[in-house]
Structures are given as structure tokens and as C-alpha cells.
Design a protein around this motif. Structure first.
Motif, PDB file in Angstrom:
ATOM      1  N   THR A 167      -8.052   8.889   1.406  1.00  0.00           N
ATOM      2  CA  THR A 167      -8.941   7.824   0.939  1.00  0.00           C
ATOM      3  C   THR A 167      -9.224   8.048  -0.539  1.00  0.00           C
ATOM      4  O   THR A 167      -9.748   9.105  -0.881  1.00  0.00           O
ATOM      5  CB  THR A 167     -10.286   7.869   1.691  1.00  0.00           C
ATOM      6  OG1 THR A 167     -10.025   7.857   3.092  1.00  0.00           O
ATOM      7  CG2 THR A 167     -11.153   6.681   1.311  1.00  0.00           C
ATOM      8  N   SER A 169      -5.722   5.530  -0.480  1.00  0.00           N
ATOM      9  CA  SER A 169      -4.333   5.861  -0.118  1.00  0.00           C
ATOM     10  C   SER A 169      -3.519   6.305  -1.320  1.00  0.00           C
ATOM     11  O   SER A 169      -3.727   5.809  -2.431  1.00  0.00           O
ATOM     12  CB  SER A 169      -3.624   4.627   0.423  1.00  0.00           C
ATOM     13  OG  SER A 169      -4.063   4.331   1.692  1.00  0.00           O
ATOM     14  N   ASN A 172       2.072   3.339  -2.152  1.00  0.00           N
ATOM     15  CA  ASN A 172       3.331   3.300  -1.398  1.00  0.00           C
ATOM     16  C   ASN A 172       4.545   3.662  -2.255  1.00  0.00           C
ATOM     17  O   ASN A 172       5.474   4.294  -1.763  1.00  0.00           O
ATOM     18  CB  ASN A 172       3.546   1.900  -0.803  1.00  0.00           C
ATOM     19  CG  ASN A 172       2.967   1.782   0.591  1.00  0.00           C
ATOM     20  OD1 ASN A 172       1.987   2.468   0.911  1.00  0.00           O
ATOM     21  ND2 ASN A 172       3.548   0.929   1.404  1.00  0.00           N
ATOM     22  N   LYS A 190       1.649   5.068   7.938  1.00  0.00           N
ATOM     23  CA  LYS A 190       0.221   4.924   7.598  1.00  0.00           C
ATOM     24  C   LYS A 190      -0.563   4.299   8.751  1.00  0.00           C
ATOM     25  O   LYS A 190      -1.677   4.729   9.068  1.00  0.00           O
ATOM     26  CB  LYS A 190       0.048   4.080   6.321  1.00  0.00           C
ATOM     27  CG  LYS A 190       0.334   4.847   5.025  1.00  0.00           C
ATOM     28  CD  LYS A 190       0.041   3.999   3.780  1.00  0.00           C
ATOM     29  CE  LYS A 190       0.116   4.854   2.513  1.00  0.00           C
ATOM     30  NZ  LYS A 190      -0.034   4.057   1.267  1.00  0.00           N
ATOM     31  N   SER A 195      -4.793   3.946   8.809  1.00  0.00           N
ATOM     32  CA  SER A 195      -5.163   3.596   7.435  1.00  0.00           C
ATOM     33  C   SER A 195      -4.227   2.526   6.880  1.00  0.00           C
ATOM     34  O   SER A 195      -3.266   2.143   7.539  1.00  0.00           O
ATOM     35  CB  SER A 195      -5.130   4.809   6.526  1.00  0.00           C
ATOM     36  OG  SER A 195      -3.801   5.251   6.352  1.00  0.00           O
TER      37      SER A 195
END
Ligand code: GLV
Ligand code: MN
Length: 195
Positions: A167, A169, A172, A190, A195
């Protein structure tokens, strides 16, 4: 791996609003035998989760009597096929003792050499401080191990959660480039960790 104590004991006052490297000591006149006792590892943990394992910790946060003593212990319960996923302890070496079942214990060195062993009741395996390691129940029934540490609070960096459930994330594009896969794979992983 913790510093040496400067007194016999220092039962943690977890409610104190300040701390230094560890926790402040409870006033010695308020310390009783119960401060050196912890019953939290006597019950089987609930293994109904995606990994099929659960760690119950007796560290300074759950057992304040450990403060400054450089020691802690976990109970790890495994369902059939359960895994305690790859993780590392920044502040401690770990010794694993199997109580029941058959457990594969493995760690990987900083040079990416893998060491592992299948253990049964009474056998132990040592995980050098800071190295990534895991356990997997490879027997036909449940398994139980206890893990001991030379730190009051070893800390656990759980690799899959660090990478895919932080937290906020990790972006990507960092993960797709790192693992050489597409967004679909990263999003799928994920989502498994909520999440
Ligand atoms: C097992 O690896 C534990 O950290 O308790
Ligand atoms: Mn561990």
C-alpha cells in the motif's frame, strides 16, 4: 541479533507514547510472574486462507516480557498442502523444529543457491539471518512446527505480499518488466491478495 540488555529484564510498556530501540520498561514494582508467561501458542491456528498455513507469533508485541531479551518464537500450523510463503526476517536467524507432520523447509542464499530438507517430528533446520525461506507441508495430514528467533521482533518481509499487495501498489510497469509478463498476469496475481 538484538543488542545486549543492560538489566535483568525490561518488560515492555507497549502503551508508552515514546520508545527508543525497542520499548520502554514497565516499572519493576509492577512486574509479576505473569509478565514472563504467554499462553498464546497453545492453540492451533486457523489455516483457512489462500496459503493453508498460519503463523501465531510470540514476539515482543504479543508477549511484552521478551523486550530486550533477544528472543522470540512462532507457532506455524499447516493444512494439508499448506505453504508458509517465501519471506525473510531482517533482524534474525530462524531455527525450525517440526512437532508433527512432514515439512519441506528451504532457503535461498544471496548467490541464489537453494538449500532444503524434508523434516519430520523432532528434526530442525536453520535459516540464516535475512535469507528468503519457506515451509511446505508435504505429508498426508496436518503439520505443526515451532520457529525460534534471536530477536524480540524478527520482522517478516513476505515476498508475494511485498511485491503484489503493498500500500500503495508497486506500479504494474515495474512488475511486468521485472517478471517479463503482461499486465493480465500482474493484475491476476494482485487480485489474489485482495489488492
Ligand atoms: C517461519 O518461517 C516463521 O517465520 O515463523
Ligand atoms: Mn520465517
Amino acid at each position: 541479533a538484538d543488542p545486549d540488555p543492560l538489566q535483568d529484564f525490561c518488560v515492555a510498556d507497549l502503551s508508552a507514547s515514546t520508545s527508543v530501540n525497542g520499548f520502554l520498561c514497565k516499572s519493576a514494582s509492577k512486574v509479576s510472574s505473569d509478565n514472563f508467561f504467554f499462553d498464546g501458542l497453545s492453540k492451533e491456528g486457523n489455516t483457512s486462507n489462500i496459503f493453508g498455513s498460519t503463523v501465531t507469533a510470540a514476539n515482543v508485541l504479543s508477549f511484552p516480557g521478551l523486550n530486550t531479551l533477544g528472543s522470540s518464537i512462532n507457532r506455524v500450523d499447516f493444512a494439508i498442502g499448506g505453504v508458509n510463503p517465501p519471506h525473510s526476517h531482517p533482524r534474525s536467524t530462524e531455527t525450525d523444529l517440526v512437532i508433527s507432520g512432514q515439512v519441506l523447509v528451504g532457503f535461498v542464499t544471496t548467490g541464489n543457491v537453494y538449500f532444503s530438507k524434508v523434516l519430520t517430528a523432532g528434526q530442525i533446520f536453520v535459516i540464516p539471518r535475512g535469507l528468503v525461506h519457506f515451509q511446505k507441508n508435504v505429508g498426508p495430514g496436518k503439520a505443526l512446527i515451532f520457529t525460534t528467533f534471536n530477536s524480540q521482533l524478527p520482522g517478516a518481509a513476505v515476498v508475494p505480499l511485498n511485491l503484489f499487495a503493498s500500500t500503495p501498489s508497486i506500479p504494474n510497469d515495474v512488475l511486468t518488466k521485472t517478471f517479463q509478463v503482461g499486465d493480465d498476469v500482474v493484475n491476476s496475481i494482485k487480485s489474489k491478495f485482495g489488492s
